[in-house]
Structure formats: structure tokens, C-alpha cells
Design an enzyme around this catalytic site. Structure first.
Site, PDB file in Angstrom:
ATOM      1  N   SER A  60       0.782  -1.409  -0.174  1.00 60.15           N
ATOM      2  CA  SER A  60      -0.253   0.109   0.489  1.00 60.15           C
ATOM      3  C   SER A  60       1.020   1.296   0.008  1.00 60.15           C
ATOM      4  O   SER A  60       1.936   1.651   0.575  1.00 60.15           O
ATOM      5  CB  SER A  60      -1.057  -0.002   0.776  1.00 60.15           C
ATOM      6  OG  SER A  60      -1.768   1.646   0.923  1.00 60.15           O
ATOM      7  N   VAL A  84      -2.718  -3.549   6.469  1.00 61.31           N
ATOM      8  CA  VAL A  84      -1.150  -3.485   5.164  1.00 61.31           C
ATOM      9  C   VAL A  84      -2.341  -2.107   4.563  1.00 61.31           C
ATOM     10  O   VAL A  84      -0.966  -1.117   4.861  1.00 61.31           O
ATOM     11  CB  VAL A  84      -1.460  -3.612   3.799  1.00 61.31           C
ATOM     12  CG1 VAL A  84       0.113  -3.854   3.535  1.00 61.31           C
ATOM     13  CG2 VAL A  84      -0.858  -5.604   4.535  1.00 61.31           C
ATOM     14  N   GLY A 105       3.936   4.358   3.352  1.00 61.52           N
ATOM     15  CA  GLY A 105       3.504   3.325   2.654  1.00 61.52           C
ATOM     16  C   GLY A 105       3.465   1.059   3.514  1.00 61.52           C
ATOM     17  O   GLY A 105       4.784   1.626   4.378  1.00 61.52           O
ATOM     18  N   LYS A 106       3.600   0.521   3.093  1.00 70.54           N
ATOM     19  CA  LYS A 106       4.008  -0.783   3.962  1.00 70.54           C
ATOM     20  C   LYS A 106       3.260  -1.698   3.020  1.00 70.54           C
ATOM     21  O   LYS A 106       2.071  -1.671   2.107  1.00 70.54           O
ATOM     22  CB  LYS A 106       2.685  -1.059   5.421  1.00 70.54           C
ATOM     23  CG  LYS A 106       3.148  -1.717   6.163  1.00 70.54           C
ATOM     24  CD  LYS A 106       4.628  -0.511   6.716  1.00 70.54           C
ATOM     25  CE  LYS A 106       4.563  -2.401   8.232  1.00 70.54           C
ATOM     26  NZ  LYS A 106       5.268  -0.890   8.568  1.00 70.54           N
ATOM     27  N   GLY A 107       4.167  -2.807   3.112  1.00 68.86           N
ATOM     28  CA  GLY A 107       3.809  -4.062   2.257  1.00 68.86           C
ATOM     29  C   GLY A 107       3.517  -6.025   3.151  1.00 68.86           C
ATOM     30  O   GLY A 107       3.424  -5.374   4.554  1.00 68.86           O
TER      31      GLY A 107
END
Ligand code: NAD
Length: 419
Positions: A60, A84, A105-107
Site C-alpha cells: 500500500s 496493510v 507505505g507498507k507491505g
């Protein structure tokens, strides 16, 4: 853990609370309350026995007004799209609070890495890196470690990206091993910022940290380093720590480093022979201590449990460990909560230093890393207190979001948005 709080809804509530103190119209706030884009993909890998298996994965990119998207990659069976998205939003406000030039962001991959062999994990990680390649880059989106990922996975992602791009680009990912372009001090950075935030918080509240009793829920990277540094650098008394196996307790103090060694050897904190008693995680969270550090996962303390929390101060090492209901209860009860987006920001701050060193191809000594980290965390703490006092905000979390939101809004307004 409470099932009811959706972390993405928690994030939106936190932004709404802060927005009451900030001059922004609804359209702009809506834009800052949801991700710009989310990559959702299936990763199919060959298992060691020749069969195929498929895992759901996400990245994201929440907001990039202040710089490239930045945030970790988590491997956990509980990873889903809303988690996420929330984690990527928290990164936006975290990077803004410590004032580093990144967005959020993040995953994550919905997988229990303990079910995979090392070769399978490598295939899975490289497959994710291949999917991520078009959307990440040194100036686009820079992943990092999170729960159940570390230097090994970061090195695989860097190597896959560089091979596919036919270049060297160590700054495409942070949290790498030193020999692959990592930074001194990165492994300890999150725990160090938890220690520094605790120090500043006790000082601000007029309490003594030396000899203060501490309980830590979650004894992984963030929690165990925070416990060790609180003990060794500030003389705090770590009386209880836990992991998913349960908790160990000694009112006279555990030896934080020795418990970590025991966990490294056996895989669990339970069974540590320096403990007097074993407790459940819930018992740990409601111990009568001066400082409670939740350092495991989201929603560890919900509204019900918050009534039983006896600590005077909570410093959040984990992301989102309190539900919004718990936050309300603790604010009402006068428990001082110092939020994740300040307290655990050491990880992303030293990730930023790693990226700066990668871009300059010039590497710093650990003392310089720690000095710069301390400056960023102390400045961020002071900025949060300034907002808390000047707007008469009811709790430190909302004060942190006010600081973050103001900085993101400023970039957006000054830069405009195209198209
Ligand atoms: P980690 O995998 O190293 O450690 C997590 C620990 O929590 C493990 O010891 C695990 O056994 C324990 N745990 C899991 N469920 C639990 C439960 N129900 N009760 C008690 N313990 C439980 O992960 P980490 O990197 O230390 O991350 C922990 C938290 O800190 C996460 O919320 C993460 O997003 C946050 N965080 C980590 C970093 C970092 O640099 N590592 C940076 C910022 C935020």
C-alpha cells in the site's frame, strides 16, 4: 487480542481526532485518510516437494506528498488489505512527526514463515520483489523490515531488484545487513527510540526512570532491544516480558539480555530460569508497573482490558497496540500514552540514515547514527509537547497526529497536486 477493531478504521478515527485542531477542508482530509494505491497480488511458489502454493501479498502506497513512500514488509498469517492500508497510513504520520523526507507505505504477505523452509522463503521473497519491482525504487518507494522479516529478506529483495534492473541500487530497500549496504545501529534503532521516548516522557512528567518498573509485551526486535536499553542505559527495572508463548515475571527485575539469549536458544521467553513466576499475556498487560511497553502487534489492549491497565505510562513500541476505545479509556483514567508514531519511529529514522548513506556511498560510525537518532527523537518529542500544550489537546497521540497532519498539509498546499 480484540477481534473487533479494524486497524484501518482506527487510523481514520485518529486522523479525524487530529483534524479538529487543524485547518483543513473535508476533501483534503478525505484524500489524506485513504491510500493513493494498493498493489494486491498472488505469489505462487514451488514448495520443496514440487507442489505449488499461492500466497496473497500487498503493498500500500498511502501518501507521497513529503517524499518517496516508506515502510516495512510483514510476513504474518493475519496480514490482510486493511491491516496493510492502516500500517501504510501510520507511516505517513510517523515520517512527518520525526520530520524525515518520506511519505508512507507498507507491505505484507499472508504467510506463517515458520511453515516454509529457507529455500521456500527465499523463493517467496524474490517472487514478491519481482512483483514490487515496477512500483519501488530509490526515489519511489523504499521497503524495510517489519514483523518476521529482517536483513536476510531485505538482502534478497535488493538483489532481485538490482538483477532485474541491471544496476546497483542499495537505497531501494533499508534494514539490510551491513555488508549489503546496511547501516550501523539499524537493528537497535526501534528499541532505542522507545528507550529515548520513555526517558523524555518520564522527564516531562516529573517521574524518575531509574528504578522504574517496566513490563514489555512482545520480545522480538523492538521489545527486547527497548528492554535491554532501558535497563543498561537508564537503570530501569524490567520486571516482566512476554512473547506468544507467555510471560515471565520477577518483581526484583529480570536480566533483559539474558532473557533474550534464552529466547534465542529456545525460541521462547517462557522457561527462563531467572524468573520467579510465569504469567499470561493479559496478566502482564495489567501488572502494576510504572511503564508498560506493548511491543507485539495491533489491538493488544482493547476498551475492556484498558480498564484493568495499572501502569502510569504506556509507551507504544508496536504499531497500533491500543484500539481507539482503549485510548479513550486510558485518556479518561489519566494514563499517559506516548504513541507509536513517535516512540517506534527510530526504525524508520535510521532507515532514512541508511538510505542517505547508500545514496552518498559514504558510511557513518554507530556513534554518529545514535547521536543523529537521539536528536530527531528529542526534537520530535519537543514538537509533540508544544502542540499538546498550545492546543490544549487531551492526549499525546492526538498531539502527534496534529504535528504530522500539519506537516503533510503544508507540503500538499505548497506543492499543489497535479493532475
Ligand atoms: P518481531 O517479529 O521481532 O517480534 C514480535 C514479538 O511479538 C515476538 O517475540 C512474538 O512472539 C511476540 N508476539 C506475537 N504475538 C504476541 C502476543 N499475542 N502476545 C505477546 N507477544 C506476542 O517483530 P518486531 O519487529 O519487534 O515488531 C513488533 C512491533 O513493532 C510490530 O507492531 C511492528 O510493526 C513494530 N515496529 C517494528 C519496527 C522494527 O524496526 N522492527 C519498527 C517500527 C515498528
Amino acid at each position: 487480542m480484540s477481534e473487533e477493531a479494524n486497524p484501518f478504521e482506527s487510523l481514520q478515527e485518529q486522523i479525524r481526532d487530529a483534524a479538529e485542531y487543524v485547518d483543513a477542508d473535508d476533501g483534503v482530509l478525505r484524500r489524506l485518510s485513504r491510500p493513493e494505491r494498493v498493489l494486491e497480488t498472488n505469489l505462487t511458489i514451488e514448495r520443496d516437494d514440487g507442489t505449488l502454493d499461492t500466497f496473497r501479498a500487498y503493498r500500500s502506497q498511502f501518501n507521497g506528498d513529503r517524499g518517496p513512500y516508506k515502510g516495512g514488509i510483514r510476513y504474518h498469517p493475519g496480514v490482510d488489505k486493511d491491516e496493510v492500508k492502516a500500517l501504510s497510513g501510520w507511516m505517513v504520520y510517523k515520517t512527518a512527526v520525526v520530520d524525515i523526507p518520506y511519505g508512507g507505505g507498507k507491505g505484507g504477505i499472508a504467510v506463517d514463515p515458520r511453515d516454509l523452509s529457507m529455500d521456500e522463503l527465499e523463493r517467496l521473497t524474490r517472487s514478491f520483489a519481482k512483483e514490487l519491482r515496477p512500483v519501488i525504487g530509490e526515489d519511489q518507494d523504499i521497503p524495510a523490515p517489519d514483523v518476521n522479516t529482517g536483513q536476510r529478506e531485505m538482502n534478497w529483495i535488493k538483489d532481485t531488484y538490482e538483477k532485474l534492473e541491471n544496476t546497483t541500487a542499495p537505497g531501494v530497500i533499508t534494514g539490510k545487513a551491513i555488508d549489503s549496504g546496511g547501516s550501523e545501529g539499524r537493528v537497535e534503532a526501534t528499541g532505542r527510540s522507545v528507550m529515548l521516548t520513555s526517558r523524555e516522557a518520564f522527564d516531562y512528567l516529573g517521574k524518575r526512570i531509574e528504578g522504574a518498573s517496566v513490563a514489555v509485551q512482545g520480545y522480538g526486535n523492538a521489545g527486547s532491544v527497548a528492554a535491554k536499553l532501558l535497563e543498561s542505559e537508564l537503570g530501569a527495572n524490567v520486571v516482566a516480558v512476554s512473547d506468544s508463548s507467555g510471560a515471565v515475571y520477577h518483581e526484583g527485575g529480570l536480566d533483559a539480555a539474558a532473557v533474550r539469549d534464552h529466547k534465542d536458544e529456545t525460541g521462547a521467553v517462557t522457561g527462563y530460569d531467572g524468573a520467579k513466576e510465569e504469567l499470561t499475556n493479559e496478566e502482564l498487560l495489567t501488572l502494576d508497573v510504572d511503564l508498560l511497553i506493548p511491543a507485539a502487534l495491533e489491538n493488544a489492549i482493547d476498551g475492556d482490558l484498558a480498564h484493568d491497565v495499572q501502569a502510569d505510562v504506556v509507551v507504544e513500541a508496536a504499531n497500533g497496540p491500543l484500539t481507539p476505545d482503549a485510548d479513550d479509556v486510558l485518556t479518561e483514567r489519566g494514563v499517559h500514552v506516548f504513541p507509536d508514531i513517535l516512540a517506534n519511529a527510530g526504525g524508520v529514522t535510521v532507515s532514512y540514515f541508511e538510505w542517505v548513506q547508500n545514496r552518498q556511498r559514504f558510511y557513518w560510525a554507530e556513534e554518529k547514527v545514535n547521536e543523529e537518532l537521539e536528536r530527531h527523537i528529542v526534537d520530535a518529542f519537543d514538537g509533540l509537547i508544544q502542540a499538546y500544550e498550545s492546543y490544549d489537546i487531551p492526549n499525546f497521540r492526538t498531539a502527534a497526529y496534529v504535528v504530522g497532519l500539519q506537516r503533510v498539509l503544508k507540503s500538499y498546499r505548497e506543492g499543489g497536486s497535479w493532475p
